[in-house]
Design an enzyme around this catalytic site. Structure first.
Site, PDB file in Angstrom:
ATOM      1  N   GLU A 217      -4.643  -4.382  11.203  1.00  9.76           N
ATOM      2  CA  GLU A 217      -4.059  -3.726  11.210  1.00  9.76           C
ATOM      3  C   GLU A 217      -3.774  -2.969  11.965  1.00  9.76           C
ATOM      4  O   GLU A 217      -5.150  -2.074  12.517  1.00  9.76           O
ATOM      5  CB  GLU A 217      -4.604  -2.724   9.762  1.00  9.76           C
ATOM      6  CG  GLU A 217      -3.201  -2.910   8.384  1.00  9.76           C
ATOM      7  CD  GLU A 217      -3.152  -2.140   7.549  1.00  9.76           C
ATOM      8  OE1 GLU A 217      -2.018  -2.268   7.004  1.00  9.76           O
ATOM      9  OE2 GLU A 217      -3.662  -0.760   7.388  1.00  9.76           O
TER      10      GLU A 217
ATOM     11  N   GLY B 166       2.764  -1.337   4.382  1.00  9.26           N
ATOM     12  CA  GLY B 166       2.992   0.075   3.891  1.00  9.26           C
ATOM     13  C   GLY B 166       4.389   1.102   3.630  1.00  9.26           C
ATOM     14  O   GLY B 166       4.781   0.518   2.607  1.00  9.26           O
ATOM     15  N   GLY B 167       5.588   1.101   4.268  1.00  5.48           N
ATOM     16  CA  GLY B 167       6.487   1.955   4.439  1.00  5.48           C
ATOM     17  C   GLY B 167       7.606   1.536   3.534  1.00  5.48           C
ATOM     18  O   GLY B 167       7.581   1.165   2.846  1.00  5.48           O
TER      19      GLY B 167
ATOM     20  N   GLY C 146       3.475   2.606  10.536  1.00  2.00           N
ATOM     21  CA  GLY C 146       3.950   3.832  10.529  1.00  2.00           C
ATOM     22  C   GLY C 146       5.132   4.176  11.645  1.00  2.00           C
ATOM     23  O   GLY C 146       6.140   4.575  12.015  1.00  2.00           O
TER      24      GLY C 146
ATOM     25  N   GLU D 295      -6.990   4.641   8.468  1.00  2.00           N
ATOM     26  CA  GLU D 295      -6.568   6.524   7.860  1.00  2.00           C
ATOM     27  C   GLU D 295      -7.438   6.863   6.905  1.00  2.00           C
ATOM     28  O   GLU D 295      -7.955   8.135   6.787  1.00  2.00           O
ATOM     29  CB  GLU D 295      -5.183   6.377   7.066  1.00  2.00           C
ATOM     30  CG  GLU D 295      -4.745   6.210   7.695  1.00  2.00           C
ATOM     31  CD  GLU D 295      -3.034   5.858   6.536  1.00  2.00           C
ATOM     32  OE1 GLU D 295      -2.800   5.775   5.901  1.00  2.00           O
ATOM     33  OE2 GLU D 295      -1.818   5.369   7.840  1.00  2.00           O
TER      34      GLU D 295
ATOM     35  N   SER E 256       3.489  -2.038   9.933  1.00  2.00           N
ATOM     36  CA  SER E 256       5.226  -1.884  10.394  1.00  2.00           C
ATOM     37  C   SER E 256       5.582  -3.752  10.189  1.00  2.00           C
ATOM     38  O   SER E 256       6.557  -4.005  10.928  1.00  2.00           O
ATOM     39  CB  SER E 256       5.580  -1.461  11.950  1.00  2.00           C
ATOM     40  OG  SER E 256       5.622   0.044  11.837  1.00  2.00           O
TER      41      SER E 256
ATOM     42  N   ASN F 153       1.196  -1.255  -0.396  1.00  2.00           N
ATOM     43  CA  ASN F 153       0.002   0.093  -0.357  1.00  2.00           C
ATOM     44  C   ASN F 153       0.936   1.158   0.354  1.00  2.00           C
ATOM     45  O   ASN F 153       1.124   1.476   0.885  1.00  2.00           O
ATOM     46  CB  ASN F 153      -0.643  -0.007   1.195  1.00  2.00           C
ATOM     47  CG  ASN F 153      -1.811   1.430   1.328  1.00  2.00           C
ATOM     48  OD1 ASN F 153      -1.587   2.266   0.683  1.00  2.00           O
ATOM     49  ND2 ASN F 153      -2.411   0.837   2.190  1.00  2.00           N
ATOM     50  N   TRP F 154       1.035   1.882  -1.869  1.00  2.00           N
ATOM     51  CA  TRP F 154       1.951   2.784  -1.597  1.00  2.00           C
ATOM     52  C   TRP F 154       1.188   4.254  -0.933  1.00  2.00           C
ATOM     53  O   TRP F 154       2.052   5.411  -0.741  1.00  2.00           O
ATOM     54  CB  TRP F 154       2.041   3.735  -2.669  1.00  2.00           C
ATOM     55  CG  TRP F 154       3.160   2.915  -3.629  1.00  2.00           C
ATOM     56  CD1 TRP F 154       3.110   0.749  -2.731  1.00  2.00           C
ATOM     57  CD2 TRP F 154       3.360   2.560  -4.706  1.00  2.00           C
ATOM     58  NE1 TRP F 154       3.801   0.561  -3.777  1.00  2.00           N
ATOM     59  CE2 TRP F 154       4.113   0.705  -5.337  1.00  2.00           C
ATOM     60  CE3 TRP F 154       3.820   3.232  -5.779  1.00  2.00           C
ATOM     61  CZ2 TRP F 154       4.100   0.584  -6.203  1.00  2.00           C
ATOM     62  CZ3 TRP F 154       4.093   3.214  -6.994  1.00  2.00           C
ATOM     63  CH2 TRP F 154       4.345   1.853  -7.692  1.00  2.00           C
ATOM     64  N   LYS F 155       0.248   4.432  -0.856  1.00  2.00           N
ATOM     65  CA  LYS F 155      -0.173   5.106   0.448  1.00  2.00           C
ATOM     66  C   LYS F 155      -0.109   7.106  -0.290  1.00  2.00           C
ATOM     67  O   LYS F 155      -0.430   5.972  -1.686  1.00  2.00           O
ATOM     68  CB  LYS F 155       0.308   5.508   1.883  1.00  2.00           C
ATOM     69  CG  LYS F 155       0.179   5.146   2.532  1.00  2.00           C
ATOM     70  CD  LYS F 155      -0.158   4.488   3.846  1.00  2.00           C
ATOM     71  CE  LYS F 155      -0.302   3.140   4.578  1.00  2.00           C
ATOM     72  NZ  LYS F 155       0.169   3.449   6.158  1.00  2.00           N
TER      73      LYS F 155
ATOM     74  N   HIS G 283      -9.529   1.128   5.356  1.00  2.00           N
ATOM     75  CA  HIS G 283      -8.495   1.360   5.844  1.00  2.00           C
ATOM     76  C   HIS G 283      -8.407   2.411   6.894  1.00  2.00           C
ATOM     77  O   HIS G 283      -9.327   3.144   6.854  1.00  2.00           O
ATOM     78  CB  HIS G 283      -7.055   1.792   4.689  1.00  2.00           C
ATOM     79  CG  HIS G 283      -6.037   2.043   5.217  1.00  2.00           C
ATOM     80  ND1 HIS G 283      -5.480   2.856   6.522  1.00  2.00           N
ATOM     81  CD2 HIS G 283      -4.972   0.969   5.452  1.00  2.00           C
ATOM     82  CE1 HIS G 283      -3.861   2.606   6.998  1.00  2.00           C
ATOM     83  NE2 HIS G 283      -3.684   1.678   5.561  1.00  2.00           N
TER      84      HIS G 283
HETATM   85  P1  13P Z   1       3.568   0.772   7.617  1.00  2.00           P
HETATM   86  O1  13P Z   1       3.532  -0.678   7.344  1.00  2.00           O
HETATM   87  O2  13P Z   1       3.882   1.468   7.249  1.00  2.00           O
HETATM   88  O3  13P Z   1       3.230   0.732   8.944  1.00  2.00           O
HETATM   89  O4  13P Z   1       1.831   0.830   7.009  1.00  2.00           O
HETATM   90  C1  13P Z   1       1.239  -0.393   7.228  1.00  2.00           C
HETATM   91  C2  13P Z   1      -0.242   0.100   6.578  1.00  2.00           C
HETATM   92  O5  13P Z   1      -1.198   0.958   6.891  1.00  2.00           O
HETATM   93  C3  13P Z   1      -1.059  -0.642   5.257  1.00  2.00           C
HETATM   94  O6  13P Z   1      -1.693   0.382   4.982  1.00  2.00           O
END
Ligand code: 13P
Length: 260
Positions: A176, A243-244, A182, A106, A222, A12-14, A104
């Site tokens: 999650e 994510g990251g 993050g 967010e 993470s 997930n590149w956000k 998600h």
């Molecule tokens: P991180 O891997 O950066 O913690 O993000 C997880 C995430 O929200 C994937 O959707």
């Protein structure tokens, strides 16, 4: 116990990478992920909407199409209409998007998405032949107040409302914990397994044993090359929503290749 479910590792590149940067990243991934990894693991990437067409064109332009599935991060629940700024699930399907993230944290926390809206999106995604990745997870305050079970159960039941057992068997859920996103603070593999096991039990209670055995449950929060193998070894964890670490080709390819 050998898992029969094929793991799904999703990036997930956000809101990162414009379409030039996206092209570079996907090119690197196509060289770094090995045929053995593609055989063992399904892989999806979820770039920003503005990158989707570029990435899609690259994935199908090679002589051998690259088996990275295209994913989106979000969509609206109607197909067309006066919804300024929203993106239609019908348009995503036309772009050969295979997976769409729904709910998600967010989107829920920053943009106020409700369980009802998330459920409508899940139905819309399925209506267009795509697979939802339905997210759930608790805040740190909820965890500390022992509300994890109630929060996650409520989100899963509401998100899946009105689906058939067959539909549920084919979709993806992602646990999650918000405090792990993050932050570099991963849930321990025991904690992650505990909640993913609970999610499967909730599915079994509502939709039966076959749906529970089929549904894939990802862990997200993470996930890194250093912790992926231990998380993936848990019986109820069938993949990762990254994510990251998915923004770095080497890291994401190492997560996809967690077995070696
Ligand atoms: P991180 O891997 O950066 O913690 O993000 C997880 C995430 O929200 C994937 O959707």
């Amino acid at each position: 116990m050998t898992k029969v479910r094929k793991p799904l590792i999703s990036g997930n590149w956000k809101m990162h990478h414009n379409h030039f940067e996206a092209l570079q990243l996907v090119q690197k991934l196509s060289y770094l992920i090995t045929p053995d990894d593609f055989a063992a693991v399904d892989v999806s990437i979820h770039p920003p909407f503005t990158d989707l067409r570029t990435v899609q064109t690259y994935l199908i332009s090679e002589k051998e199409p690259i088996p990275i599935a295209l994913g989106a991060q979000h969509c609206h629940y109607d197909d067309t209409g006066a919804f300024t700024g929203e993106v239609s699930p019908a348009f995503l399907a036309k772009l050969e998007v295979a997976y769409v993230i729904a709910g998600h944290s967010e989107r829920r926390e920053v943009f106020g998405e409700t369980d009802e809206q998330v459920n409508a999106k899940v139905h819309a995604i399925l209506r267009h032949g795509m697979t939802p990745i339905l997210c759930c997870g608790e805040t740190l305050e909820e965890r500390e107040a022992s509300h994890t079970e109630a929060k996650v159960t409520g989100q899963v039941e509401a998100g899946l409302a009105g689906l058939t057992a067959d539909q549920v068997a084919g979709l993806v859920l992602a646990y999650e914990p918000i405090w792990a996103i993050g932050t570099g603070r991963t849930a321990s593999s025991e904690d992650a397994q505990g909640v993913c096991g609970l999610v499967r039990t909730v599915v079994e209670g509502r939709f039966g044993a076959e749906a529970a055995a089929g549904v894939r449950i990802q862990y997200g929060g993470s996930v890194k090359p250093t912790n992926a193998a231990e998380l993936m070894a848990q019986p109820d964890i069938d993949g990762a929503l990254v994510g990251g670490a998915s923004l770095d080709a080497d890291d994401f390819a190492r997560i996809v290749g967690y077995r070696s």
